[in-house]
Design a protein around this motif. Structure first.
Motif, PDB file in Angstrom:
ATOM      1  N   UNK A 152     -10.107 110.213  66.217  1.00 41.05           N
ATOM      2  CA  UNK A 152     -11.408 109.663  66.577  1.00 41.05           C
ATOM      3  C   UNK A 152     -11.328 108.935  67.926  1.00 41.05           C
ATOM      4  N   UNK A 153     -12.300 109.179  68.778  1.00 37.88           N
ATOM      5  CA  UNK A 153     -12.391 108.456  70.048  1.00 37.88           C
ATOM      6  C   UNK A 153     -13.723 107.712  70.078  1.00 37.88           C
ATOM      7  N   UNK A 154     -13.845 106.784  70.999  1.00 35.23           N
ATOM      8  CA  UNK A 154     -15.095 106.049  71.160  1.00 35.23           C
ATOM      9  C   UNK A 154     -15.776 106.462  72.456  1.00 35.23           C
ATOM     10  N   UNK A 155     -17.037 106.876  72.348  1.00 37.95           N
ATOM     11  CA  UNK A 155     -17.864 107.138  73.528  1.00 37.95           C
ATOM     12  C   UNK A 155     -18.720 105.899  73.778  1.00 37.95           C
ATOM     13  N   UNK A 156     -18.399 105.204  74.840  1.00 43.66           N
ATOM     14  CA  UNK A 156     -19.056 103.928  75.115  1.00 43.66           C
ATOM     15  C   UNK A 156     -20.146 104.073  76.163  1.00 43.66           C
TER      16      UNK A 156
END
Length: 234
Positions: A152-156
């Motif tokens: 999982x990655x975070x799109x900020x």
């Protein structure tokens, strides 16, 4: 032509690599593609088409952030018939074992953005990668001895946050790194039944404060692009 892309019909391949930086698009085209030509210069958001191992491939800059990337992907799909898109971008590490120049495959993309609030009222939509592209990328990396991380990655929505420790909460829940486009790209791809994958190279560490130079971000992501091109093959 679309509003933001000046290519004629047929000038864009049905498979597109999407770096955020238009100069990285230029570098990819000049380094990896044969007989490449520039089909777009509107707003300086360069786009190229060429061939790789006999397969037509396009490379289109998307700009920074989900609003920009979603505009370009929408037009690529609706106006030019694109069927596969692979984001090749940079990211900031949230984990101690993920260091500069490491390659990360985004299986899913959490986000701080409200882009899907109007689509899924009082619900949380989880944008994910296409399995076929994902497994091709994994197989290529393993075959060629390229270490990868996947998860999982975070799109900020923000590059510079007020709280420099905000990442720690996400890190505790296993989020690997932060970037700014994947959740938007995965959402638009899902809406139009298009295959999408995000491959990232770590350019910064929020833990150590290390970072790559601007030049390195444009021209030193060789392994990431090799993986992306392998995943793009039929």
């Amino acid at each position: 032509m679309s509003i933001h892309i000046e290519a004629k019909k047929g000038e864009i391949a049905d498979t597109v690599l999407m770096p955020g930086d238009p100069l990285r698009a230029k570098w990819i085209a000049e380094t990896f593609l044969e007989d490449s030509y520039c089909y777009n210069q509107i707003r300086g958001m360069l786009g190229y088409t060429g061939t790789f191992n006999g397969q037509r491939i396009s490379v289109q800059g998307s700009g920074m952030g989900m609003p920009s990337a979603m505009i370009y992907l929408h037009e690529l799909i609706k106006d030019y018939g694109v069927k596969k898109v692979i984001r090749v971008g940079s990211a900031g590490s949230y984990q101690k074992d993920i260091q500069l120049n490491d390659v990360v495959l985004a299986m899913a993309a959490s986000t701080t953005s409200g882009i899907n609030n109007s689509r899924f009222i009082n619900s949380d939509y989880s944008p994910t990668a296409n399995f076929d592209l994902f497994i091709k990328a994994v197989n290529y990396a393993q075959k060629h001895g390229i270490p990868i991380k996947a998860g999982n990655v975070l799109s900020s929505d923000e590059f510079y946050e007020d709280n420099p420790k905000a990442y720690e909460h996400w890190a505790k829940y296993g989020v690997l790194c932060v970037e700014m486009e994947a959740a938007g790209i995965y959402t638009i791809a899902a809406k139009y039944n298009v295959k999408a994958l995000t491959i990232l190279t770590i350019s910064d560490s929020l833990i150590t404060g290390e970072q790559l130079s601007a030049e390195a971000r444009e021209t030193s992501f060789q392994q990431m692009v090799e993986i992306a091109l392998a995943a793009a093959m039929p």
